[in-house]
Write an enzyme that holds these catalytic residues in place. Sequence first.
Site: not given
Ligand SMILES: NC(=O)c1ccc[n+]([C@@H]2O[C@H](COP(=O)([O-])OP(=O)(O)OC[C@H]3O[C@@H](n4cnc5c(N)ncnc54)[C@H](OP(=O)(O)O)[C@@H]3O)[C@@H](O)[C@H]2O)c1
Length: 370
Positions: A163, A260
Amino acid sequence: MSRVLKVGILGATGTVGQRFILLLSQHPGFTIHALGASPRSAGKTYVKATKWKMSQAIPAEAREMVVQTCEPQYFNECDVVFSGLDADVAGDIGKCLCFILRADEMAFLKADLALFSNAKNYRTHADVPLIVPMANPSHFSLLNHQRSNYKLSKGFLVTNANCSTTGMVIPLKALQDAFGPLSKIMVTTMQAVSGAGYPGVSSLDIMDNVVPHIGGEESKMEWETLKILGGLNQDATEFDLLKTTKVSATCNRVPVIDGHTECVSIEFERRPAPSVEEVIKVMENYRTEAQELGCYSAPEQAIIVSRDEDRPQPRLDRENGKGYSVTVGRVRECNVFDIKFTLLVHNTVLGAAGSGVLLAELAQKKGLIV
Ligand SMILES: NC(=O)c1ccc[n+]([C@@H]2O[C@H](COP(=O)([O-])OP(=O)(O)OC[C@H]3O[C@@H](n4cnc5c(N)ncnc54)[C@H](OP(=O)(O)O)[C@@H]3O)[C@@H](O)[C@H]2O)c1
């Protein structure tokens, strides 16, 4: 008129997944067809599986959809799959875990599906483009090579950037195109808590506080910038990373929900360096392929330059361009490098899900989605 594409979302219950649900439910070119998350959520309706944290209500079409595990068989009918999977399970890095939990993004590529990923896992791969839609859409050209490597007819894997990297490379690409290579880039970030996902940083750690460390973030910014601002070799089979640009990043977590803020100082190779007014003009006039091709989500202005001395600010500027614009302010001379400025990027729109959506729009316009 392009046909409406059926889309799937992996990690649909997470912070990025929820943003995908909102953006896609309001989109005329996509219809949400399948949702995936962890085995903890699978089998439940979306409304029951999700701790919804967006300020708008859960869109009606998603509420009663049943969440699946993230296996390709449940996404076979999708024209496009977006991944907001946790990096621990998105593949490669966590291979053993992925094998058990069956959520590896590579399995989707091998199943000939078109996948846009937000996870870091495949960004460094030699045959996976790392594309910020308003910076380096030319890197889509490497997909012919990827498809022939994996013997695919319609599938591919494209990653979008971290991001903070996303917000920074858009103005830097505008400046690099206009004034030639940058020799030095120094950035200090103040990153919102939604960037850490849910539940993320605990309130006792972040309220009334600044945390001067975000695991892995600085090296991501330093390395990804070189791939994104670099080029491709002549037959579009290899990435040509920038070799003469040095990047130094310092990343902090601050008590802001979304958005950010980044303080950037840059030095150009060119002498004399461009003036502050020349830099501002280039940023304001920057047009990208997403706008030229008429992509639905492309903002009118990729970069909005504020001349107010106290902008950008997360609460006031993160929704600029519906979250798809980068807002730049405080452009001024730097006593150490040439120019310094402050930018703001909405980390879950342009910095994550929105980039995925814009990439899919670009891919469709380029005839890559069949
Ligand atoms: N947040 C940001 O601003 C941002 C920006 C750029 C990139 N990212 C990237 O985007 C990705 C997601 O980030 P996030 O912030 O959305 O994380 P998050 O809120 O922790 O969400 C993670 C997701 O992954 C799923 N998950 C976890 N374990 C799993 C498994 N074993 N099998 C299948 N699905 C599983 C979770 O499902 P459950 O709800 O069922 O646990 C949830 O839907 C990450 O790689 C992060 O680095 C995030």
